[in-house]
Write an enzyme that holds these catalytic residues in place. Structure first.
Site, short mmCIF file in Angstrom:
data_model
loop_
_atom_site.label_atom_id
_atom_site.label_comp_id
_atom_site.label_asym_id
_atom_site.label_seq_id
_atom_site.Cartn_x
_atom_site.Cartn_y
_atom_site.Cartn_z
N HIS A 2 108.28 50.44 -6.06
CA HIS A 2 109.58 50.02 -6.59
C HIS A 2 109.96 51.23 -7.79
O HIS A 2 109.10 51.74 -8.33
CB HIS A 2 109.45 48.81 -7.51
N MET A 55 115.27 44.12 -6.64
CA MET A 55 114.43 45.21 -7.12
C MET A 55 114.18 46.27 -6.41
O MET A 55 113.40 47.18 -6.40
CB MET A 55 113.83 45.10 -8.28
N SER A 56 114.79 46.43 -5.12
CA SER A 56 114.40 47.25 -4.03
C SER A 56 115.51 47.79 -2.97
O SER A 56 116.58 47.29 -3.31
CB SER A 56 113.21 46.64 -3.09
N ASN A 96 113.82 32.60 -4.70
CA ASN A 96 114.04 31.80 -5.96
C ASN A 96 115.58 31.72 -6.08
O ASN A 96 116.38 32.53 -5.55
CB ASN A 96 113.37 32.47 -7.36
N SER A 150 107.77 41.84 -0.66
CA SER A 150 106.87 40.82 -1.10
C SER A 150 107.00 39.55 -0.32
O SER A 150 107.88 38.96 -0.03
CB SER A 150 107.34 40.50 -2.59
N HIS A 194 106.79 33.90 -10.74
CA HIS A 194 106.76 35.01 -9.68
C HIS A 194 105.76 34.40 -8.63
O HIS A 194 105.89 34.80 -7.65
CB HIS A 194 106.15 36.11 -10.43
N ALA A 224 111.94 40.13 -0.85
CA ALA A 224 112.22 39.02 -1.62
C ALA A 224 113.16 39.31 -2.43
O ALA A 224 113.33 40.05 -3.12
CB ALA A 224 111.07 38.49 -1.97
N HIS A 270 97.06 43.70 0.48
CA HIS A 270 97.76 44.32 1.42
C HIS A 270 98.80 45.48 1.22
O HIS A 270 98.78 46.62 2.00
CB HIS A 270 98.57 43.38 2.36
N TYR A 281 110.86 50.52 -10.57
CA TYR A 281 110.43 50.02 -11.83
C TYR A 281 108.94 50.33 -12.12
O TYR A 281 108.45 49.96 -13.26
CB TYR A 281 110.45 48.26 -12.12
N GLU A 282 108.33 51.03 -11.23
CA GLU A 282 106.70 51.34 -11.41
C GLU A 282 106.99 52.87 -12.07
O GLU A 282 105.81 53.24 -12.75
CB GLU A 282 106.04 51.77 -10.16
N1 LIG Z 1 116.11 41.09 -9.89
C1 LIG Z 1 115.75 40.17 -9.37
N2 LIG Z 1 114.57 40.62 -8.57
C2 LIG Z 1 114.13 39.36 -7.96
N3 LIG Z 1 113.30 39.38 -7.02
C3 LIG Z 1 113.05 38.00 -6.65
I1 LIG Z 1 111.48 37.34 -5.27
N4 LIG Z 1 113.67 37.27 -7.15
C4 LIG Z 1 114.63 38.18 -8.27
C5 LIG Z 1 115.46 37.86 -9.21
O1 LIG Z 1 115.75 36.85 -9.46
N5 LIG Z 1 116.07 38.98 -9.56
#
Ligand SMILES: Nc1nc2[nH]c(I)nc2c(=O)[nH]1
Length: 269
Positions: free
Chosen positions: A91, A209-210, A233, A37, A245, A121, A69, A93-94
């Site tokens: 991912h 998450m990846s 973040n 991302s 997000h 990210a 994209h 989570y999908e």
């Molecule tokens: N789990 C988790 N995944 C993320 N992806 C991103 I961009 N920021 C985060 C985050 O703070 N936690």
């Protein structure tokens, strides 16, 4: 004889690689880059693609969860090397299961790739030394997803999962690059402040998450892996205010463009 993951996953990757060869008229590729991302500006900086196609043209790839994209593959010559650039990824989570998460990497390896660059990210767990927009080399990971793309007695050594050689090259190109441990959770929720405190105690520096399942699949196929997170973040509870997000993605886009030059230089070495 090791019992490898279900053969149909590898058969599907070989079929996707064959279709990719036919579609691009390239017989073998050298390197694959998975752009997470906010990394699309970095992909643009790698150079103009000779070919670009939606991943859904290849067997085993699902349509992207979010249009745009994501869900496209570019063929780009980067520093004289034939590169497959995946824009976006699947991912966990999908909810499509584990095999689709690593299908891109397995397809790339079936197409000859020996080096895999995984970008993402991530949330930063060390506000004392990380700022939003910082790229951080992944030195090691904590797989807290509860999943693994390997099954059976595939006891894979993960000691140097993230190539010391490629990390040293990246630091040579940009000595300001820091390193950290990336913790992967299943998601899709961001962490609670208590979970962030737990991850810091466990020694993690980044959370996302990846990446980790793709790293395992790449290492099982004998590829060298370079992982880079973009801190987009500061993780929950470490700053005031909730996580947004959109803000997260904007920060990634700003920093990712300079990452394209870094990746091209590292791959030229
Ligand atoms: N789990 C988790 N995944 C993320 N992806 C991103 I961009 N920021 C985060 C985050 O703070 N936690």
């Amino acid at each position: 004889m090791s019992i490898s993951p279900s053969d149909d996953a590898f058969d599907l990757a070989r079929a996707a690689a064959d279709r990719l060869r036919a579609r691009t008229s390239v017989d073998s590729f050298d390197v694959a880059l998975v752009m997470g991302s906010g990394w699309v500006p970095a992909a643009d900086a790698l150079g103009d693609p000779a070919t670009e196609l939606p991943v859904t043209e290849l067997p085993g790839f699902a349509p992207p969860a979010v249009e745009g994209h994501a869900g496209r593959i570019r063929v780009v010559e980067v520093a004289g090397r034939r590169a497959l650039v995946f824009l976006g990824r699947t991912h966990l989570y999908e909810g499509r299961g584990v095999a689709p998460v690593v299908h891109g990497v397995r397809t790339a390896l079936a197409a000859g790739v020996g080096t895999v660059v995984l970008t993402n990210a991530a949330g930063g767990l060390r506000p004392e030394r990380q700022r939003v927009g910082d790229p951080v080399l992944i030195a090691d990971h904590l797989n807290l997803t509860g999943a693994n793309p390997l099954t059976g007695a595939t006891f894979l050594d993960m000691t140097e999962a993230y190539s010391p050689r490629l990390r040293a090259l990246a630091r040579e190109v940009d000595p300001t690059l820091g390193e950290g441990v990336y913790a992967a959770l299943r998601g899709p929720t961001y962490e609670t402040p208590a979970e962030i405190r737990m991850l810091r105690t466990l020694g993690a520096d980044l959370v996302g998450m990846s990446t980790v399942l793709e790293t395992i699949a790449a290492r099982q196929g004998g590829a060298e892996v370079l992982g880079i997170s973009l801190v987009t973040n500061i993780a929950a509870g470490l700053t005031d205010g909730p996580l947004d997000h959109e803000e997260v993605l904007a920060a990634g886009r700003d920093a990712a463009a300079r990452m394209g030059a870094l990746l091209a230089t590292v791959l030229s070495k």
